[in-house]
Design a protein around this motif. Structure first.
Motif, PDB file in Angstrom:
ATOM      1  N   ARG A   9       0.942  -1.085   0.077  1.00  0.00           N
ATOM      2  CA  ARG A   9      -0.059   0.531  -0.331  1.00  0.00           C
ATOM      3  C   ARG A   9       0.728   0.772  -0.139  1.00  0.00           C
ATOM      4  NH1 ARG A   9      -4.673  -1.825   4.611  1.00  0.00           N
ATOM      5  NH2 ARG A   9      -4.764  -4.163   3.742  1.00  0.00           N
ATOM      6  N   ILE A  10       2.084   0.891  -0.151  1.00  0.00           N
ATOM      7  CA  ILE A  10       3.065   2.679   0.680  1.00  0.00           C
ATOM      8  C   ILE A  10       3.809   2.480  -0.940  1.00  0.00           C
ATOM      9  CG2 ILE A  10       5.375   3.413   1.348  1.00  0.00           C
ATOM     10  CD1 ILE A  10       4.795   1.448   3.908  1.00  0.00           C
ATOM     11  N   THR A  11       3.229   3.558  -1.844  1.00  0.00           N
ATOM     12  CA  THR A  11       3.744   3.592  -3.618  1.00  0.00           C
ATOM     13  C   THR A  11       5.272   4.279  -3.211  1.00  0.00           C
ATOM     14  OG1 THR A  11       2.437   5.690  -3.045  1.00  0.00           O
ATOM     15  CG2 THR A  11       1.074   4.026  -3.808  1.00  0.00           C
ATOM     16  N   HIS A  12       5.529   5.028  -2.139  1.00  0.00           N
ATOM     17  CA  HIS A  12       6.767   5.895  -2.051  1.00  0.00           C
ATOM     18  C   HIS A  12       6.777   6.490  -0.526  1.00  0.00           C
ATOM     19  CE1 HIS A  12       9.819   8.916  -3.673  1.00  0.00           C
ATOM     20  NE2 HIS A  12       9.206   9.640  -3.046  1.00  0.00           N
ATOM     21  N   THR A  13       7.942   6.608  -0.856  1.00  0.00           N
ATOM     22  CA  THR A  13       8.407   6.837   0.541  1.00  0.00           C
ATOM     23  C   THR A  13       9.313   7.542   0.701  1.00  0.00           C
ATOM     24  OG1 THR A  13       8.243   5.169   1.491  1.00  0.00           O
ATOM     25  CG2 THR A  13       9.429   6.778   3.160  1.00  0.00           C
ATOM     26  N   GLU A  14       9.056   8.690   1.397  1.00  0.00           N
ATOM     27  CA  GLU A  14      10.106  10.807   0.603  1.00  0.00           C
ATOM     28  C   GLU A  14      10.990  10.507   2.322  1.00  0.00           C
ATOM     29  OE1 GLU A  14      11.570  13.623  -1.368  1.00  0.00           O
ATOM     30  OE2 GLU A  14      10.472  12.083  -1.947  1.00  0.00           O
ATOM     31  N   HIS A  15      12.169  11.015   2.207  1.00  0.00           N
ATOM     32  CA  HIS A  15      13.042  11.281   4.007  1.00  0.00           C
ATOM     33  C   HIS A  15      13.301  12.415   3.386  1.00  0.00           C
ATOM     34  CE1 HIS A  15      13.474   6.963   5.005  1.00  0.00           C
ATOM     35  NE2 HIS A  15      12.880   6.452   3.577  1.00  0.00           N
ATOM     36  N   LEU A  16      12.593  13.766   4.043  1.00  0.00           N
ATOM     37  CA  LEU A  16      14.042  14.509   4.779  1.00  0.00           C
ATOM     38  C   LEU A  16      14.758  14.707   5.813  1.00  0.00           C
ATOM     39  CD1 LEU A  16      10.462  16.256   4.870  1.00  0.00           C
ATOM     40  CD2 LEU A  16      11.377  15.927   2.293  1.00  0.00           C
ATOM     41  N   PRO A  17      16.070  15.208   5.170  1.00  0.00           N
ATOM     42  CA  PRO A  17      17.472  15.037   6.133  1.00  0.00           C
ATOM     43  C   PRO A  17      17.640  15.997   7.366  1.00  0.00           C
ATOM     44  CG  PRO A  17      17.856  15.871   3.592  1.00  0.00           C
ATOM     45  CD  PRO A  17      16.454  15.385   3.920  1.00  0.00           C
ATOM     46  N   ASP A  41       6.243  13.323  -7.509  1.00  0.00           N
ATOM     47  CA  ASP A  41       7.109  14.579  -7.991  1.00  0.00           C
ATOM     48  C   ASP A  41       6.383  15.940  -7.829  1.00  0.00           C
ATOM     49  OD1 ASP A  41       9.752  13.026  -8.123  1.00  0.00           O
ATOM     50  OD2 ASP A  41       9.963  13.464 -10.609  1.00  0.00           O
ATOM     51  N   ALA A  42       5.370  15.187  -7.812  1.00  0.00           N
ATOM     52  CA  ALA A  42       3.672  16.884  -8.433  1.00  0.00           C
ATOM     53  C   ALA A  42       3.585  16.805  -6.397  1.00  0.00           C
ATOM     54  CB  ALA A  42       2.299  16.395  -8.830  1.00  0.00           C
ATOM     55  N   LEU A  43       4.106  16.136  -5.530  1.00  0.00           N
ATOM     56  CA  LEU A  43       4.545  17.153  -4.144  1.00  0.00           C
ATOM     57  C   LEU A  43       5.618  17.393  -3.370  1.00  0.00           C
ATOM     58  CD1 LEU A  43       2.224  14.520  -3.056  1.00  0.00           C
ATOM     59  CD2 LEU A  43       1.440  17.099  -2.710  1.00  0.00           C
ATOM     60  N   PHE A  44       6.703  16.486  -3.905  1.00  0.00           N
ATOM     61  CA  PHE A  44       8.018  16.746  -3.651  1.00  0.00           C
ATOM     62  C   PHE A  44       8.542  17.692  -3.807  1.00  0.00           C
ATOM     63  CE2 PHE A  44       6.450  12.158  -1.194  1.00  0.00           C
ATOM     64  CZ  PHE A  44       5.586  12.812  -0.544  1.00  0.00           C
ATOM     65  N   ARG A  45       8.671  17.302  -5.465  1.00  0.00           N
ATOM     66  CA  ARG A  45       9.439  18.509  -6.543  1.00  0.00           C
ATOM     67  C   ARG A  45       9.133  19.612  -6.524  1.00  0.00           C
ATOM     68  NH1 ARG A  45      11.654  15.364  -3.624  1.00  0.00           N
ATOM     69  NH2 ARG A  45      12.171  13.327  -4.081  1.00  0.00           N
ATOM     70  N   GLN A  46       7.368  20.100  -6.457  1.00  0.00           N
ATOM     71  CA  GLN A  46       7.396  21.416  -6.682  1.00  0.00           C
ATOM     72  C   GLN A  46       6.816  22.410  -5.535  1.00  0.00           C
ATOM     73  OE1 GLN A  46       6.429  22.034  -9.523  1.00  0.00           O
ATOM     74  NE2 GLN A  46       6.738  20.482 -10.455  1.00  0.00           N
ATOM     75  N   PRO A  47       6.356  23.464  -6.176  1.00  0.00           N
ATOM     76  CA  PRO A  47       6.571  24.423  -4.677  1.00  0.00           C
ATOM     77  C   PRO A  47       5.328  24.650  -4.348  1.00  0.00           C
ATOM     78  CG  PRO A  47       6.561  25.929  -7.105  1.00  0.00           C
ATOM     79  CD  PRO A  47       7.414  24.588  -6.756  1.00  0.00           C
ATOM     80  N   VAL A  48       5.024  25.436  -3.367  1.00  0.00           N
ATOM     81  CA  VAL A  48       3.479  25.092  -2.849  1.00  0.00           C
ATOM     82  C   VAL A  48       2.527  26.485  -3.248  1.00  0.00           C
ATOM     83  CG1 VAL A  48       4.241  24.497   0.042  1.00  0.00           C
ATOM     84  CG2 VAL A  48       3.946  26.958  -1.159  1.00  0.00           C
TER      85      VAL A  48
END
Length: 818
Positions: A59-67, A465-472
Motif C-alpha cells: 500500500r506504500i507507493t512512495h517514501t520520501e526522506h527529508l534529512p 514529484d507533484a508533491l515533493f518537487r513542486q513549490p507550494v
C-alpha cells in the motif's frame, strides 16, 4: 441532460461513507507496550511496523526522506528589552534563530514583514519579541493606555493557543503585557474589560469585521495606540475568504488613520509562495519577506499510502477501494497501540467523528484504557468542548485525535510523533501544514498521506514529484471582486462616511461601484462624502467566510440542547429532513429543517446507514469575457449563472455502501452568479474521436469529473470549491459543452487559473484517466463522490479519445495570466 458536479456550499462535501470490513482489528501484537514518555521512536521504525501484515507493504507507493537540518543562531536586536530576553531565556531559548532576529529587526524599524519559514521554526517568537518589547515600552508612558497590538488568526483554536503561549512567556513581566482573547466565545461581562484595559488583543477577522470595526468608537483608545497587527497563518487567506479579509484590513487601516495610528503588519506562514507579494496584496502595504529558515529540523519520513481495491462494487458496478476513512482509522489504532502520539487530519466533520469512533471500538479490543485517549475535534463543537479537547491534547491525556482543519493551523502541539492525512487536503501548502504538526520538538516525525478513491489522490500517490518537487501554490485572492468589495464599501461608510481620498485605499474597482451602490440606495452622497442609509448593520451584508447566511443550529428536539452548528451553505445537503448527523460519537436523525429560523431539530438514533444528498443543476452563460480557438474547439472564460436544487437523498449501508433507498425532498432552489471556464467541441471532432452520439453524454461527463478532480494541482483550490456541468447540447453554445465554475459568488479566481493553464490541466486530466487500472471507470479516475446524477452515464474510453482530440488543437502559446 446536464451532468453536474457541485462545490461546497451548493452540494454536500461528504462522499458516501462505506467503511469496509477489515481482516484485522489491529496489526500490532496485542501485548505491544506503549512507549515511555520522552522516548521518541525512529519514524522509519514506526513506518516499518505499520507496513507489516497481509498486504500492508504494497500500500506504500512512495517514501520520501527529508534529512535533519542544523540550526543557525543569531543575537536579538539591541532594541529588544532585556527583561523580554530574560523571559525568553527562562522559557529555555538561549539565543534566537537567524530568521527570528531578522524579523524582529524589521518590525522594530517600523517595516511590515512576513516570515515564511518551516513549520515549528519559531515564527511566533519572531513577532512576539518585538511586540512584547514595544508593549512594555508603552506601559511605562506616563499618560494614556500606552502601546497596543492586535493579533489575528483564522481559527479560535489558534488564538486560544497563542494566548496560552503569551501567558507563559510574559508571566515574569508583570502587568506590562495584558493579553486577552476577544472572539465569539468571550463572555459578555469580559468584553468591556478587554476593550478598556487589554493591550494585546487576540481575535479573528470575523470579529474584526462584525464587532471591532463597527464599534470602533468604543475601541478608540486601543486603536489610537495600535502599533502592530500580527496576521498568523497568512497563507490561509486566499480565494474569496482572503479577498474579504484584505478589505477588512483596509477598513482597519482607514479607521486607525482616523485615530492617528498607522500600524505595522507582522505576518507569518509556514507555507507561502512569493510571500511578500501575497502579503502586500492582503494588507495593501509594502512587505519585506524573510524566507531563509535558521531553525533545526529532525528527520521527516513521509509515506504515500494507497488503500487496496475491495471485492465490493459501487455505483454502476465500478470497483471500489477501501475508504481513506477506514484505512486512516486503522493507522490511528495501530499508532495508538504503539504509544505514538498522532493526529489524523480528515476533510469533513463527519469523517473526523467516524475515524475517532472506529479507532475507539478497535482499541477497546486491545486495552480498555485506550479508547478514552482517542477523540474527535472539529468545527461546530460548543466552545467548552473545544477548550477541553485542546487542554487534553496539550497535557498528553489524549494519545490520538481525528481532526478537521480546525486544528491544522499553528497550534503548538508539543510531542506529536506522527500525522496521518486522510485524503489530499487540496493544496500542497495545506498538506505540509498538516504534516508539520508532528516533530515539533525537533525530533523525527512520520507523516502519511492516505489516498482517497479520487482522481487527484490517485494521481498524486503515483506521481510523488507533484508533491515533493513542486513549490507550494501561489496565494490567489482578488480584493477587487465586486461581490466582495461592495459590502465592505457599505461597511466602511457605516463606520466613517466615505470620502474621495478613501476610494484609492479600497482599490481601482471602487470608482465604478460607488454609483451602483447609490442607485441601489445603499449609499447616499451628501456634500463630499457617502453615507450608509439603512437601519440595519452594514457589516451584516456579507459573511466573510462565504457561508451565505447565519449558521443553522442543530438542536436536540427532546431536550432543547444545542449540539452545535452547520454552515448555512451546507444545510440543504447535511441537515435536511432524514439526514444522519454525527456528533462526538453519537448519531442523530434530522426530523425537521426550519430554514426561516435556521434550526435543525434532531433526535438520537442509531440507523445502520449514512445519507447522501442528490441535486439537479442548470447553467446559463451571462457573458463571455475571453474566447480562444483550440483547432475547431473553443476555450472560453466568462460569467455564468448556476441554479441548483437538492431534490432527494440516498440511504447507504455503512459497511458495504449499498443503496437502501431514495427519498424525495422539497427544498428551494439556489442561484449562484459566478465565473467559469468552458470548452466546446464540434461534430467533426466527435467523429474524429470516434465518440458516437450514444456515448457523448458519458464522455463529457467523465471528462468533467476528472478535470475537476485534477484542477487543484493548477489552482489554489479544493475540489469542493469548484463545480461543473456537462451538456451534450447546451442552449447557449449549441454545441457539446463542459463547464467548470467557481463555487463562490462573483468567482474566486480558480476558473480563471484553469483557463490560463488549460493545456497542462486537461493533459494531466487525460493522463489520470488513461493511467487508472480500472476497466470502465471508478472513483480513482472519473467517478465523483458528489455527482448529482449518480455517476451515470460515464464512458472512460470515449473520454480519453475526446480529450486526445481536444488537446491536439491546443495552441502552442496559451493565453498569459493577467
Amino acid at each position: 441532460m446536464a451532468f453536474n458536479h457541485l462545490p461546497a456550499g451548493v452540494h454536500d462535501a461528504l462522499s458516501p461513507l462505506s467503511v469496509r470490513p477489515v481482516t484485522h482489528s489491529v496489526s500490532m501484537a496485542h501485548n505491544q507496550i506503549p512507549r515511555q514518555a520522552g522516548i521518541h521512536p525512529s519514524p522509519r521504525a514506526v513506518l516499518g511496523r505499520l507496513s507489516t501484515g497481509a498486504g500492508r507493504g504494497t500500500r506504500i507507493t512512495h517514501t520520501e526522506h527529508l534529512p535533519p537540518r542544523p540550526g543557525t543562531h543569531a543575537q536579538w536586536p539591541s532594541a529588544i528589552r532585556p527583561e523580554v530576553i530574560d523571559a525568553i531565556r527562562a522559557a529555555g531559548i538561549e539565543r534566537p534563530w537567524a530568521h527570528q532576529a531578522r524579523t524582529a529587526e524589521h518590525a522594530l524599524r517600523g517595516e511590515s514583514v512576513v516570515v515564511a519559514t518551516g513549520t515549528a521554526s519559531g515564527k511566533s517568537l519572531a513577532y512576539l519579541a518585538p511586540v512584547l518589547s514595544t508593549l512594555l515600552d508603552g506601559a511605562e508612558e506616563p499618560s494614556g493606555r500606552g502601546t497596543t497590538a492586535l493579533y489575528l488568526s483564522p481559527t479560535k483554536a489558534l488564538a486560544a493557543d497563542q494566548r496560552r503561549a503569551v501567558a507563559a512567556l510574559t508571566a515574569p513581566l508583570g502587568t506590562g503585557v495584558r493579553a486577552a482573547v476577544y472572539d465569539g466565545d468571550t463572555p459578555v461581562e469580559e468584553r468591556e474589560w478587554v476593550r478598556q484595559y487589554a493591550n494585546y488583543v487576540l481575535t479573528n477577522p470575523d470579529m474584526l469585521h462584525r464587532g471591532i470595526l463597527p464599534g470602533h468608537p468604543r475601541w478608540s483608545s486601543f486603536l489610537r495606540a495600535l502599533r502592530y497587527v500580527v496576521i498568523d497563518e497568512c497563507h490561509t487567506y486566499r480565494g474569496v475568504f482572503g479577498s474579504h479579509v484584505a478589505q477588512v484590513l483596509r477598513r482597519l487601516r482607514r479607521v486607525c488613520a482616523r485615530y492617528g495610528s498607522s500600524p505595522v503588519f507582522l505576518l507569518a506562514s509556514a507555507t507561502a509562495s512569493d510571500p511578500a507579494i501575497a502579503a502586500g496584496r492582503l494588507t495593501g502595504v509594502p512587505v519585506v519577506e524573510i524566507t531563509e529558515d535558521g531553525s533545526p529540523r529532525g528527520e521527516v519520513v513521509f509515506a504515500l499510502w494507497e488503500p487496496p481495491l475491495t471485492e465490493l462494487h459501487g455505483e454502476q458496478g465500478a470497483p471500489v477501494r477501501r475508504t481513506a476513512t477506514a484505512e486512516s482509522a486503522d493507522l490511528l489504532t495501530d499508532l495508538a497501540v504503539q504509544g505514538i502520539r498522532t493526529v489524523t487530519f480528515v476533510r469533513s466533520r463527519r469523517g473526523a467523528e467516524l475515524i475517532a469512533l472506529i479507532a475507539q471500538e478497535r482499541l477497546a479490543e486491545v486495552d480498555r484504557s485506550l479508547p478514552g485517549r482517542i477523540a474527535a475535534y472539529r468545527g461546530g463543537y460548543l466552545p467548552e468542548e473545544r477548550r477541553a479537547l485542546e487542554r487534553a491534547l496539550h497535557s498528553g491525556e489524549l494519545l490520538g485525535l481525528a481532526a478537521t482543519t480546525a486544528l491544522e493551523l499553528g497550534m503548538d502541539i508539543a510531542g506529536l510523533d506522527a500525522v496521518v492525512v486522510a485524503g489530499y487536503p487540496g493544496t500542497r501548502a495545506s498538506l505540509w501544514q498538516q504534516a508539520g504538526r508532528a516533530g515539533r520538538t525537533g525530533e523525527g516525525a512520520l507523516a502519511i498521506l492516505v489516498a482517497r478513491d479520487d482522481p487527484l489522490d490517485t494521481y498524486l500517490v503515483h506521481h510523488p514529484d507533484a508533491l515533493f518537487r513542486q513549490p507550494v501554490e501561489s496565494t490567489v485572492l482578488d480584493p477587487d471582486n465586486p461581490y466582495v468589495l461592495a459590502p465592505h464599501l457599505c461597511a466602511a461608510a457605516a463606520e466613517l462616511p466615505l470620502t474621495e481620498p478613501d476610494l484609492e485605499l479600497f482599490g481601482p474597482a471602487t470608482t465604478e461601484l460607488m454609483p451602483q451602490l447609490e442607485q441601489r440606495k445603499l449609499l447616499r452622497r451628501r456634500a463630499t462624502a457617502w453615507h450608509w442609509t439603512r437601519r440595519e448593520r452594514a457589516a451584516d451584508l456579507t459573511d466573510i467566510r462565504g457561508a451565505g447566511g447565519s449558521p443553522v443550529q442543530v438542536v436536540e428536539a427532546a431536550t432543547g440542547r444545542l449540539l452545535g452548528t452547520v454552515d448555512a451553505a451546507a444545510a440543504h445537503t447535511t441537515v435536511h429532513e432524514g439526514a444522519v448527523h454525527l456528533h462526538q460519537g453519537r448519531s442523530y436523525l434530522v426530523r425537521q429543517l426550519d430554514l426561516d429560523d435556521s434550526v435543525a431539530l434532531v433526535e438520537e438514533a442509531s440507523p445502520p446507514y449514512s445519507t447522501t444528498a442528490r441535486d439537479t443543476t442548470a447553467i446559463s452563460i451571462l457573458e463571455t469575457t475571453t474566447e480562444i480557438p483550440w483547432g475547431d474547439a473553443r476555450l472560453c472564460f466568462g460569467s455564468v449563472e448556476v441554479t441548483n436544487q437538492v431534490v432527494s437523498f440516498l440511504r447507504r449501508k455503512l459497511i458495504t455502501g449499498e443503496v437502501l433507498g431514495e427519498s424525495k425532498l422539497d427544498l428551494p432552489p439556489r442561484t449562484l452568479r459566478t465565473r467559469a471556464v468552458w470548452w466546446t467541441v464540434t461534430e467533426d471532432q466527435l467523429e474524429e474521436a470516434r465518440v458516437h452520439p450514444q456515448a457523448l453524454g458519458g464522455a463529457l461527463h467523465a471528462a468533467e469529473h476528472a478535470s475537476i478532480g485534477i484542477l487543484p494541482l493548477f489552482a489554489t483550490c479544493d475540489r469542493w470549491d469548484i463545480g461543473g456541468v456537462s451538456i451534450p447540447l447546451h442552449p447557449d453554445t449549441l454545441l457539446p459543452t463542459v463547464f467548470v465554475y467557481d463555487g463562490h459568488p462573483g468567482g474566486a479566481g480558480f476558473a480563471e487559473r484553469a483557463f490560463h493553464t488549460a493545456a497542462r490541466w486537461l493533459a494531466a486530466t487525460r493522463e489520470a484517466i488513461a493511467a487508472c487500472e480500472c476497466e470502465a471507470g471508478c472513483p480513482s479516475c472519473i467517478q465523483s463522490p458528489k455527482c448529482g446524477n449518480g455517476n451515470d452515464p460515464l464512458d472512460k474510453k470515449a473520454a480519453i479519445r475526446l480529450l486526445t482530440t481536444l488537446l491536439a488543437g491546443a495552441p502552442e502559446h496559451p493565453p498569459a495570466a493577467e
